[in-house]
Design a protein around this motif. Structure first.
Motif, short mmCIF file in Angstrom:
data_model
loop_
_atom_site.label_atom_id
_atom_site.label_comp_id
_atom_site.label_asym_id
_atom_site.label_seq_id
_atom_site.Cartn_x
_atom_site.Cartn_y
_atom_site.Cartn_z
N LEU A 114 0.85 -1.19 0.00
CA LEU A 114 0.00 0.00 0.00
C LEU A 114 0.88 1.24 0.00
CD1 LEU A 114 -2.67 -0.96 2.67
CD2 LEU A 114 -2.98 -0.83 0.22
N GLY A 115 0.45 2.24 -0.69
CA GLY A 115 1.20 3.49 -0.70
C GLY A 115 0.30 4.64 -0.29
N LEU A 116 0.92 5.72 0.11
CA LEU A 116 0.20 6.94 0.44
C LEU A 116 -0.91 6.72 1.47
CD1 LEU A 116 -0.02 8.36 -3.18
CD2 LEU A 116 1.68 8.90 -1.44
N LEU A 117 -0.56 6.06 2.55
CA LEU A 117 -1.53 5.79 3.61
C LEU A 117 -2.14 7.08 4.14
CD1 LEU A 117 -2.88 3.69 5.41
CD2 LEU A 117 -0.96 3.93 6.99
N ALA A 118 -1.33 8.12 4.28
CA ALA A 118 -1.85 9.39 4.83
C ALA A 118 -2.99 9.94 3.97
CB ALA A 118 -0.73 10.41 4.94
N SER A 119 -2.84 9.89 2.65
CA SER A 119 -3.90 10.43 1.79
C SER A 119 -5.14 9.53 1.83
CB SER A 119 -3.42 10.61 0.36
OG SER A 119 -3.11 9.38 -0.23
N MET A 120 -4.94 8.22 1.98
CA MET A 120 -6.10 7.32 2.09
C MET A 120 -6.88 7.61 3.37
SD MET A 120 -5.09 3.56 0.74
CE MET A 120 -3.33 3.46 0.92
N VAL A 121 -6.17 7.85 4.46
CA VAL A 121 -6.83 8.15 5.72
C VAL A 121 -7.61 9.47 5.58
CG1 VAL A 121 -6.46 8.79 8.14
CG2 VAL A 121 -5.27 6.82 7.17
N ARG A 122 -6.98 10.48 4.98
CA ARG A 122 -7.67 11.76 4.77
C ARG A 122 -8.96 11.58 3.98
NH1 ARG A 122 -3.12 13.64 2.68
NH2 ARG A 122 -1.66 14.02 4.32
N GLN A 123 -8.89 10.79 2.90
CA GLN A 123 -10.07 10.55 2.07
C GLN A 123 -11.17 9.84 2.86
OE1 GLN A 123 -8.50 8.30 -1.20
NE2 GLN A 123 -7.60 10.09 -2.20
N ARG A 124 -10.79 8.84 3.64
CA ARG A 124 -11.79 8.08 4.41
C ARG A 124 -12.41 8.94 5.51
NH1 ARG A 124 -12.93 4.27 0.92
NH2 ARG A 124 -11.23 2.83 0.59
N LEU A 125 -11.60 9.77 6.15
CA LEU A 125 -12.14 10.66 7.17
C LEU A 125 -13.12 11.64 6.55
CD1 LEU A 125 -8.95 11.44 9.31
CD2 LEU A 125 -10.92 10.07 10.01
N ALA A 126 -12.76 12.20 5.41
CA ALA A 126 -13.65 13.13 4.72
C ALA A 126 -14.95 12.44 4.31
CB ALA A 126 -12.95 13.73 3.50
N ALA A 127 -14.84 11.23 3.78
CA ALA A 127 -16.02 10.48 3.35
C ALA A 127 -16.94 10.17 4.53
CB ALA A 127 -15.61 9.19 2.65
N ALA A 128 -16.34 10.01 5.71
CA ALA A 128 -17.13 9.72 6.91
C ALA A 128 -17.65 10.99 7.57
CB ALA A 128 -16.29 8.93 7.91
N GLY A 129 -17.28 12.15 7.02
CA GLY A 129 -17.74 13.41 7.60
C GLY A 129 -16.99 13.81 8.85
N VAL A 130 -15.81 13.22 9.06
CA VAL A 130 -15.00 13.54 10.23
C VAL A 130 -14.00 14.62 9.84
CG1 VAL A 130 -13.33 12.63 11.89
CG2 VAL A 130 -15.25 11.21 11.15
N THR A 131 -14.00 15.73 10.62
CA THR A 131 -13.08 16.83 10.35
C THR A 131 -12.24 17.08 11.59
OG1 THR A 131 -14.82 17.79 8.97
CG2 THR A 131 -12.91 19.18 9.44
N PRO A 132 -11.11 16.38 11.71
CA PRO A 132 -10.26 16.60 12.89
C PRO A 132 -9.64 17.99 12.86
CG PRO A 132 -9.37 14.84 11.48
CD PRO A 132 -10.55 15.43 10.79
N SER A 133 -9.44 18.56 14.05
CA SER A 133 -8.75 19.84 14.10
C SER A 133 -7.26 19.57 13.95
CB SER A 133 -9.03 20.54 15.42
OG SER A 133 -8.60 19.74 16.49
N GLY A 134 -6.57 20.43 13.27
CA GLY A 134 -5.13 20.24 13.06
C GLY A 134 -4.87 19.22 11.97
N LYS A 135 -3.88 18.39 12.20
CA LYS A 135 -3.50 17.39 11.21
C LYS A 135 -4.64 16.41 11.00
CE LYS A 135 1.36 17.72 12.27
NZ LYS A 135 2.62 17.04 12.42
#
Length: 148
Positions: free
Chosen positions: A66-87
């Motif tokens: 797997l590559g680019l785990l950070a971008s996959m996590v960002r996409q999944r969080l966005a799809a779930a409607g989760v908006t963490p503060s900061g990183k």
């Protein structure tokens, strides 16, 4: 688990070797039974058949790490409607785990070791979110009033 390979799991010792990409150091952590069982189930039934030695591989051909785990996590969080503060990449899980350990009274040195840090100063940014927790467990200095 960056580039974690099947060889990094020691099933008999119930441990896993984590290679830290920044420092190139290794940590050996216990492989908790539920995690080991989940990884084993994935390897036996969920992982595509491939010669790749990485534990986790793409679900579609070509089957490689797997590559680019950070971008996959960002996409999944966005799809779930989760908006963490900061990183908001995969790094938030390191921060969350560090704060959770601090709340459980795990010493900073141990937290830093688990995060793969060479110095306690490297661990400080992970714990800044827990300032209120630190105040709650701070000892009173005799003769001084605690700030509220």
């Amino acid at each position: 688990m960056p580039d974690g390979s099947i060889e990094d799991i020691d099933w008999r010792a119930e441990s896993i070797r984590i290679r830290h990409t920044k420092t190139q150091a290794c940590s050996f952590l216990p492989l908790m039974a539920p995690v080991g069982e989940a990884v084993l189930a994935y390897l036996q039934a969920g992982r595509p058949v491939t010669d790749a030695r990485e534990i986790f591989v793409r679900t579609r051909a070509p089957y490689r790490k797997l590559g680019l785990l950070a971008s996959m996590v960002r996409q999944r969080l966005a799809a779930a409607g989760v908006t963490p503060s900061g990183k908001n990449g995969s790094h938030i899980f390191r921060h969350a785990r560090a704060v959770e350990m601090l709340r459980a009274a795990v010493p900073r040195k141990v937290i830093g070791d688990l995060l793969g840090h060479r110095s306690t100063e490297s661990t400080a940014p992970y714990l800044k979110l827990a300032t209120e927790d630190l105040r709650a467990i701070a000892l009173e200095v005799p003769g001084r009033e605690m700030p509220s």
